[in-house]
Scaffold this motif. Structure first.
Motif, PDB file in Angstrom:
ATOM      1  N   ARG A 515       0.292  -1.210   0.220  1.00 46.44           N
ATOM      2  CA  ARG A 515       0.043  -0.047   0.196  1.00 46.44           C
ATOM      3  C   ARG A 515       0.767   1.534  -0.123  1.00 46.44           C
ATOM      4  N   HIS A 516       2.112   1.003   0.061  1.00 47.69           N
ATOM      5  CA  HIS A 516       3.022   2.107  -0.254  1.00 47.69           C
ATOM      6  C   HIS A 516       2.774   3.796   0.942  1.00 47.69           C
ATOM      7  N   PRO A 517       2.701   3.455   2.445  1.00 41.54           N
ATOM      8  CA  PRO A 517       2.405   4.344   3.016  1.00 41.54           C
ATOM      9  C   PRO A 517       3.100   5.594   3.452  1.00 41.54           C
ATOM     10  N   SER A 518       3.265   6.960   2.901  1.00 44.36           N
ATOM     11  CA  SER A 518       4.268   7.522   3.338  1.00 44.36           C
ATOM     12  C   SER A 518       4.343   8.269   4.542  1.00 44.36           C
ATOM     13  N   ILE A 519       5.673   8.151   5.012  1.00 41.96           N
ATOM     14  CA  ILE A 519       6.386   8.598   6.497  1.00 41.96           C
ATOM     15  C   ILE A 519       6.686  10.120   6.520  1.00 41.96           C
ATOM     16  N   GLU A 520       6.414  10.648   6.900  1.00 43.56           N
ATOM     17  CA  GLU A 520       7.058  12.248   7.105  1.00 43.56           C
ATOM     18  C   GLU A 520       7.725  12.211   8.871  1.00 43.56           C
ATOM     19  N   ILE A 521       8.935  12.615   8.558  1.00 45.37           N
ATOM     20  CA  ILE A 521       9.518  12.463   9.822  1.00 45.37           C
ATOM     21  C   ILE A 521      10.013  14.581  10.617  1.00 45.37           C
ATOM     22  N   ARG A 522       9.726  14.448  11.878  1.00 46.29           N
ATOM     23  CA  ARG A 522       9.398  16.348  11.904  1.00 46.29           C
ATOM     24  C   ARG A 522      10.315  15.962  13.509  1.00 46.29           C
ATOM     25  N   VAL A 523      11.872  17.035  13.328  1.00 42.94           N
ATOM     26  CA  VAL A 523      11.871  16.820  14.568  1.00 42.94           C
ATOM     27  C   VAL A 523      11.568  18.859  15.061  1.00 42.94           C
ATOM     28  N   ASN A 524      11.470  18.990  15.950  1.00 39.83           N
ATOM     29  CA  ASN A 524      11.009  20.673  16.700  1.00 39.83           C
ATOM     30  C   ASN A 524      10.612  21.472  15.403  1.00 39.83           C
ATOM     31  N   GLY A 525       9.457  20.428  15.070  1.00 37.07           N
ATOM     32  CA  GLY A 525       8.297  21.368  14.196  1.00 37.07           C
ATOM     33  C   GLY A 525       8.373  20.999  12.645  1.00 37.07           C
ATOM     34  N   GLN A 526      10.384  21.631  12.386  1.00 31.87           N
ATOM     35  CA  GLN A 526      10.608  21.073  10.886  1.00 31.87           C
ATOM     36  C   GLN A 526      10.944  19.483  10.696  1.00 31.87           C
ATOM     37  N   ILE A 527      10.354  19.877   9.285  1.00 35.46           N
ATOM     38  CA  ILE A 527       9.948  18.404   8.278  1.00 35.46           C
ATOM     39  C   ILE A 527      11.574  17.750   7.910  1.00 35.46           C
ATOM     40  N   ILE A 528      12.417  17.089   8.389  1.00 35.50           N
ATOM     41  CA  ILE A 528      13.474  16.516   7.990  1.00 35.50           C
ATOM     42  C   ILE A 528      13.560  15.698   6.814  1.00 35.50           C
ATOM     43  N   ASP A 529      12.361  15.040   6.778  1.00 34.97           N
ATOM     44  CA  ASP A 529      12.260  13.934   5.803  1.00 34.97           C
ATOM     45  C   ASP A 529      10.699  13.536   5.596  1.00 34.97           C
ATOM     46  N   ARG A 530      10.867  12.604   4.559  1.00 36.44           N
ATOM     47  CA  ARG A 530       9.651  12.382   4.137  1.00 36.44           C
ATOM     48  C   ARG A 530       9.745  11.621   2.722  1.00 36.44           C
ATOM     49  N   PHE A 531       9.498  10.002   3.201  1.00 38.33           N
ATOM     50  CA  PHE A 531       9.782   9.698   1.722  1.00 38.33           C
ATOM     51  C   PHE A 531       8.383   8.248   2.009  1.00 38.33           C
ATOM     52  N   VAL A 532       8.315   7.705   0.710  1.00 42.58           N
ATOM     53  CA  VAL A 532       7.097   5.995   0.886  1.00 42.58           C
ATOM     54  C   VAL A 532       8.330   4.917   1.526  1.00 42.58           C
ATOM     55  N   CYS A 533       7.822   4.269   1.919  1.00 44.95           N
ATOM     56  CA  CYS A 533       7.925   3.124   2.648  1.00 44.95           C
ATOM     57  C   CYS A 533       7.825   1.639   1.215  1.00 44.95           C
ATOM     58  N   SER A 534       8.359   1.207   1.103  1.00 44.61           N
ATOM     59  CA  SER A 534       7.986  -0.180   0.212  1.00 44.61           C
ATOM     60  C   SER A 534       8.627  -1.298   1.154  1.00 44.61           C
ATOM     61  N   THR A 535       9.249  -1.380   1.399  1.00 43.41           N
ATOM     62  CA  THR A 535      10.013  -2.685   2.143  1.00 43.41           C
ATOM     63  C   THR A 535       9.302  -2.717   3.383  1.00 43.41           C
ATOM     64  N   PRO A 536      10.090  -3.490   4.088  1.00 40.53           N
ATOM     65  CA  PRO A 536       9.124  -4.524   5.354  1.00 40.53           C
ATOM     66  C   PRO A 536       9.877  -3.481   6.673  1.00 40.53           C
ATOM     67  N   SER A 537      11.111  -3.188   6.153  1.00 43.95           N
ATOM     68  CA  SER A 537      11.650  -3.252   7.434  1.00 43.95           C
ATOM     69  C   SER A 537      12.870  -1.534   6.747  1.00 43.95           C
ATOM     70  N   THR A 538      13.323  -0.879   7.333  1.00 46.69           N
ATOM     71  CA  THR A 538      13.874   0.232   6.702  1.00 46.69           C
ATOM     72  C   THR A 538      14.667   0.838   8.074  1.00 46.69           C
ATOM     73  N   THR A 539      15.983   1.107   7.906  1.00 42.18           N
ATOM     74  CA  THR A 539      16.776   2.115   8.548  1.00 42.18           C
ATOM     75  C   THR A 539      17.467   3.541   8.236  1.00 42.18           C
ATOM     76  N   ARG A 540      17.368   4.332   8.708  1.00 40.13           N
ATOM     77  CA  ARG A 540      17.463   5.930   8.007  1.00 40.13           C
ATOM     78  C   ARG A 540      18.064   6.688   8.839  1.00 40.13           C
ATOM     79  N   THR A 541      19.573   7.279   9.008  1.00 40.81           N
ATOM     80  CA  THR A 541      19.972   8.744   9.610  1.00 40.81           C
ATOM     81  C   THR A 541      20.363   9.525   9.229  1.00 40.81           C
ATOM     82  N   TRP A 542      19.556  10.540  10.035  1.00 41.67           N
ATOM     83  CA  TRP A 542      19.876  12.232   9.800  1.00 41.67           C
ATOM     84  C   TRP A 542      20.514  12.999  10.981  1.00 41.67           C
TER      85      TRP A 542
END
Length: 591
Positions: A515-542
């Motif tokens: 279903r390709h869910p969209s994920i949004e990451i915010r830190v202190n109100g600022q968007i730092i990443d927005r991506f579509v998740c198409s794999t069962p496992s994800t690891t990301r660093t910012w």
């Protein structure tokens, strides 16, 4: 004699390698520096137990082993003592011997006989007191000796008075019928004097008598409002009946069989009167009922050692009673053979059930001890330690050369930058990337020991995430921890100077991948990443700017979630977004 030596050898084999539980640690603190006001140990102070351990400590290298030595000796003595008690109750030799053997091989009795808990030590003295008091029906000297032993048993654990009341009354009545009422007064004075010296000494050895009395009052209030049936958090009394009466000890179906056999002994004794059965029930059944209403239901396995002798002896008697009821002309050798066959089958099954758990505790250090040893080997003394309150006793006892700060939650931490020289120690596993988990296999041990301290962790303080709205309770399997969130979650991250390095590793339900869910990451109100998740496992660093004087807010949002119950996948009715499997937050390296 052969049976006594054989059973005693199994007690030596079952000795735990290290302390494990909170109460064991409090006992060790009491051996080191007795003060009930500081819970060294907890009220009412267990004065005789600690006094004996202080003496043994002169000859062994640790407080734990001093306590354990007393418990192990008591466990080794339980077989002959319980045999003696059964014989004083007029049970046949075979019933007495097999009942004592069955008791000794109950999983909880075997396990706690190798620890530093006071239960088995107190029970051994109590059984000796009860047997001596019953012998006191015939002997004046035995009557006085029984009063001394009962006083000493109560000086280890006050509950002994409840169990010892019935044989004391029977023996006292015998003294009165022989027109020796003065003996009753003398014996009562002996018992009260022992208690006065023991608990008066505990009060005087503490910081103050008033403080000692206050701590005992607080314990009484705690039991009433937290452990007892008056607590709103405790399950209804009716729902606990099976735990306290059907399978009060761990061991699977064999314990249920034992309980049924014990009940049959009581029922048949109503048809064929047997005073020994009634007196045994009068001794131990009140404590069994008291536990149902007043004791911590999480610790049934340990508390049931105090009334398990009743179940074991009555179970063996029930075999003989049922056999005689079914076959009235059964000769005595056939009755004994039937008892031996049934008890042997139960004991073999219990041994097979228990040995793996005992092998674990005798061969590996407990998770709290592993944790404290790791700290000594890897954390410099100048580093700052924050210890969760659930581990305070272990910290007080095992980290005396550090200066830890005790906290109950991340909210108690100061809003200032943290660095790599600060650590957080807590019960439970951590999914922090820089953390260390120490665990003990659960399996059958999870049914025997109190279900605490199977996992303990150390992690950098920067990884002390404060999970807020949108997160479900953490889940774990041994040293592996994870936490589910719904469609939106809020998390607070510790303050850092300069930029922070945020790492998140997570899974999403396999049904959501397509279903390709969209994920949004915010830190202190600022968007730092927005991506579509198409794999069962994800690891990301910012790398993100961090607040230095306030906690940082992390918000994770998803536009699609899965409700397993609504979609007929499972009974889980939660809206599941992502499953956080590990996380990291620390100072970003300067470029």
């Amino acid at each position: 004699m052969i049976a006594t030596v054989a059973v005693a050898a199994t007690r030596l084999w079952a000795r735990s390698r290290t302390l494990w539980d909170w109460d064991e640690t409090l006992f060790c603190l009491g051996v080191r520096n007795y003060d009930v006001v500081l819970h060294h140990p907890h009220p009412p102070g267990f004065p005789l137990y600690i006094a004996l351990a202080k003496f043994v400590r002169l000859f062994v290298h640790s407080d734990f082993h001093a306590l354990q030595a007393i418990v192990t000796l008591a466990a080794m003595a339980m077989f002959p003592l319980l045999f003696w008690l059964a014989r004083e109750l007029r049970f046949p030799v075979a019933t007495a011997m097999l009942g004592a053997g069955l008791f000794c091989f109950l999983p909880n009795v075997w396990f706690f006989g190798g620890t530093a808990f006071s239960d088995i030590a107190g029970l051994a003295l109590l059984v000796a007191a009860c047997a001596t008091l019953l012998q006191g029906c015939r002997s004046r000297h035995a009557y006085f000796a029984g009063a001394v032993l009962l006083g000493l048993a109560a000086a280890v654990r006050p509950q002994a008075l409840m169990i010892g009341c019935a044989p004391a009354l029977v023996a006292s009545w015998c003294r009165i019928t022989e027109k020796r009422g003065r003996d009753v007064l003398t014996a009562s004075a002996i018992g009260m004097a022992i208690l006065a010296v023991s608990y008066g000494g505990a009060a005087l050895a503490s910081q103050s008598v008033d403080g000692y009395l206050e701590m005992n009052g607080k314990l009484r209030d705690y039991v009433r409002h937290v452990d007892s049936f008056l607590s709103s958090e405790r399950p209804p009394v009716i729902s606990l009946l099976p735990d306290f009466f059907v399978h009060p000890a761990p061991g699977g179906h064999m314990i249920v069989v034992m309980s049924i056999l014990a009940l049959s002994s009581i029922v048949i004794s109503l048809i064929r009167p047997k005073p020994g059965v009634w007196l045994l029930a009068a001794m131990f059944l009140p404590f069994n009922v008291f536990g149902l209403f007043m004791l911590d239901f999480h610790s049934i396995s340990r508390y049931s050692t105090g009334f398990a002798p009743m179940y074991a002896i009555l179970a063996v008697d029930g075999i003989a009673a049922a056999a005689l009821l079914a076959w009235r002309a059964m000769p005595p050798p056939a009755v004994v053979a039937s008892q031996l066959i049934v008890v042997a089958a139960i004991v073999v099954r219990l041994v097979w059930w228990t040995v793996p758990a005992l092998r674990e505790v005798r061969s590996t250090p407990s998770p709290p001890v592993q944790t404290m040893r790791w700290i000594h080997e890897n954390v410099p003394h100048g580093d700052k330690l924050y210890v969760h309150g659930s581990l305070q006793a272990f910290s007080d006892y095992l980290l005396t050369d550090y200066d830890p700060t005790i906290i109950e939650s991340g909210a108690e931490l100061p809003a200032r930058p943290v660095d790599r020289h600060e650590w957080f120690v807590t019960e439970g596993a951590t999914s922090a990337i820089g953390g260390r988990n120490f665990n003990r296999r659960r399996d059958r041990l999870f049914d025997i020991a109190r279900r605490r301290y199977f996992e303990v962790s150390v992690s950098p303080l920067s990884d002390l995430f404060r999970f807020g709205p949108g997160w479900f309770e953490n889940e774990s399997d041994g040293a592996v921890e994870w936490r589910w969130m719904s469609g939106r979650s809020q998390t607070l991250l510790p303050p850092l100077s300069g930029n922070g390095r945020l790492t998140l590793a997570f899974d999403i339900p396999s049904e959501l991948v397509s279903r390709h869910p969209s994920i949004e990451i915010r830190v202190n109100g600022q968007i730092i990443d927005r991506f579509v998740c198409s794999t069962p496992s994800t690891t990301r660093t910012w790398t993100v700017p961090s607040r230095a004087n306030a906690w940082n807010e992390l918000v994770i949002s998803m536009d699609r979630v899965l409700n397993p119950a609504k979609e007929g996948i499972s009974s889980d009715s939660r809206d599941l977004g992502l499953e956080l499997t590990s996380h990291g937050w620390g100072q970003a390296e300067a470029r």
